[in-house]
Design a protein around this motif. Structure first.
Motif, mmCIF file in Angstrom:
data_model
loop_
_atom_site.group_PDB
_atom_site.id
_atom_site.type_symbol
_atom_site.label_atom_id
_atom_site.label_comp_id
_atom_site.label_asym_id
_atom_site.label_seq_id
_atom_site.Cartn_x
_atom_site.Cartn_y
_atom_site.Cartn_z
ATOM 1 N N ALA A 177 -0.181 2.443 5.467
ATOM 2 C CA ALA A 177 0.613 2.498 4.230
ATOM 3 C C ALA A 177 2.051 2.059 4.499
ATOM 4 C CB ALA A 177 0.597 3.907 3.658
ATOM 5 N N ASP A 178 2.638 1.383 3.523
ATOM 6 C CA ASP A 178 4.038 0.953 3.630
ATOM 7 C C ASP A 178 4.997 2.075 3.259
ATOM 8 O OD1 ASP A 178 3.416 -1.866 4.237
ATOM 9 O OD2 ASP A 178 2.572 -1.834 2.215
ATOM 10 N N LYS B 111 0.111 -2.118 -6.858
ATOM 11 C CA LYS B 111 0.055 -1.485 -5.530
ATOM 12 C C LYS B 111 -1.361 -1.012 -5.223
ATOM 13 C CE LYS B 111 4.496 -1.826 -5.628
ATOM 14 N NZ LYS B 111 5.045 -3.063 -5.098
ATOM 15 N N THR C 254 0.844 -1.198 0.000
ATOM 16 C CA THR C 254 0.000 0.000 0.000
ATOM 17 C C THR C 254 0.876 1.243 0.000
ATOM 18 O OG1 THR C 254 -1.783 -1.102 1.200
ATOM 19 C CG2 THR C 254 -1.758 1.303 1.279
ATOM 20 N N VAL C 255 0.582 2.166 -0.909
ATOM 21 C CA VAL C 255 1.288 3.442 -0.983
ATOM 22 C C VAL C 255 0.272 4.563 -0.810
ATOM 23 C CG1 VAL C 255 2.686 4.979 -2.432
ATOM 24 C CG2 VAL C 255 3.057 2.497 -2.523
ATOM 25 N N ALA C 256 0.510 5.424 0.160
ATOM 26 C CA ALA C 256 -0.295 6.638 0.304
ATOM 27 C C ALA C 256 0.356 7.687 -0.580
ATOM 28 C CB ALA C 256 -0.332 7.103 1.753
ATOM 29 N N VAL D 161 4.703 6.515 2.318
ATOM 30 C CA VAL D 161 3.838 7.689 2.248
ATOM 31 C C VAL D 161 4.537 8.747 1.400
ATOM 32 C CG1 VAL D 161 2.664 9.495 3.565
ATOM 33 C CG2 VAL D 161 2.862 7.186 4.524
ATOM 34 N N THR E 96 8.247 4.146 8.900
ATOM 35 C CA THR E 96 7.606 4.151 7.582
ATOM 36 C C THR E 96 8.270 5.215 6.720
ATOM 37 O OG1 THR E 96 5.486 3.502 8.550
ATOM 38 C CG2 THR E 96 5.428 4.492 6.347
ATOM 39 N N TRP F 244 -8.972 9.264 3.599
ATOM 40 C CA TRP F 244 -8.278 8.543 2.533
ATOM 41 C C TRP F 244 -9.264 7.637 1.809
ATOM 42 C CZ3 TRP F 244 -3.253 9.870 1.645
ATOM 43 C CH2 TRP F 244 -2.652 10.650 2.647
ATOM 44 N N VAL G 244 -3.911 6.170 6.643
ATOM 45 C CA VAL G 244 -2.515 6.452 6.263
ATOM 46 C C VAL G 244 -1.534 5.653 7.119
ATOM 47 C CG1 VAL G 244 -2.226 8.494 7.748
ATOM 48 C CG2 VAL G 244 -0.933 8.313 5.608
ATOM 49 N N VAL H 219 -3.159 1.907 -3.925
ATOM 50 C CA VAL H 219 -2.820 3.321 -3.782
ATOM 51 C C VAL H 219 -3.981 4.009 -3.068
ATOM 52 C CG1 VAL H 219 -2.277 5.463 -4.997
ATOM 53 C CG2 VAL H 219 -1.425 3.273 -5.880
#
Length: 192
Positions: free
Chosen positions: A116-117, A71, A46-48, A119, A151, A86, A113, A73
């Motif tokens: 997330a892995d 991913k 997961t990417v924020a 940010v 993170t 989010w 958030v 997102v």
């Protein structure tokens, strides 16, 4: 807000407004390439991230690349209290207030958030100690307070926005690295 912050923001925004569409596009492609090759981003589930606006380094190609790489997102949705909710980016963006685009899907809550892995955050500049200068609304400082220590938090900037120092206040949270078109990733000493 300090006068020094206001003056620097004005200077940086003026410089961004003078950038050509060609320069913005080239910067976007370079930053996307750096991030998509970056180990923590490659390994992330997961990417924020965020949708760029105006003269910010573009994020369109990056968001497409993250989704193409499988991913999850998540993108911010500005709440009335200026905090960030989010939602998952499924490719569908809709116009929101302040000229922003936001995902159309269900809201995940302000704490999303934290899962997330990696940010990715916007900014106007970053100092050598990782202190980020934002636009002054405090939305990202609130969101970053929810991100667990360790993170990766990366700010996307132009090369000339890496500065020796920026005016800051106690609530300004540092980032772990900056990503710029020419320098790629510039890490900062861990302080999160």
């Amino acid at each position: 807000m300090s006068e020094a912050k206001t003056a620097l923001r004005d200077q940086l925004l003026t410089a961004r407004n003078r950038r050509s569409l060609l320069e913005i596009g080239e910067a976007a492609r370079a930053i996307s390439g750096h991030l998509l090759a970056h180990g923590p981003v490659r390994r992330a589930a997961t990417v924020a991230a965020y949708v760029s606006v105006g003269g910010e380094p573009g994020t369109g190609a990056l968001l497409d690349g993250l989704r193409a790489a499988g991913k999850r997102v998540i993108l911010p949705v500005l709440r009335p209290d200026h905090d960030l909710d989010w939602a998952v980016h499924d490719g569908d963006l809709r116009p929101a207030g302040r000229g922003l685009l936001e995902p159309a899907g269900p809201r995940l809550g302000v704490d999303a958030v934290a899962g997330a892995d990696v940010v990715l955050v916007p900014g106007l500049a970053v100092a050598a100690d990782g202190v980020r200068l934002g636009r002054g609304g405090g939305s990202y400082d609130r969101a970053l307070a929810r991100v667990p220590a360790g993170t990766p938090v990366l700010v996307l900037l132009y090369d000339d926005e890496l500065l020796p120092g920026v005016p800051h206040e106690p609530h300004d949270l540092p980032v772990t690295a900056a990503v710029t078109p020419s320098a790629g990733l510039t890490p900062f000493a861990p302080s999160r």
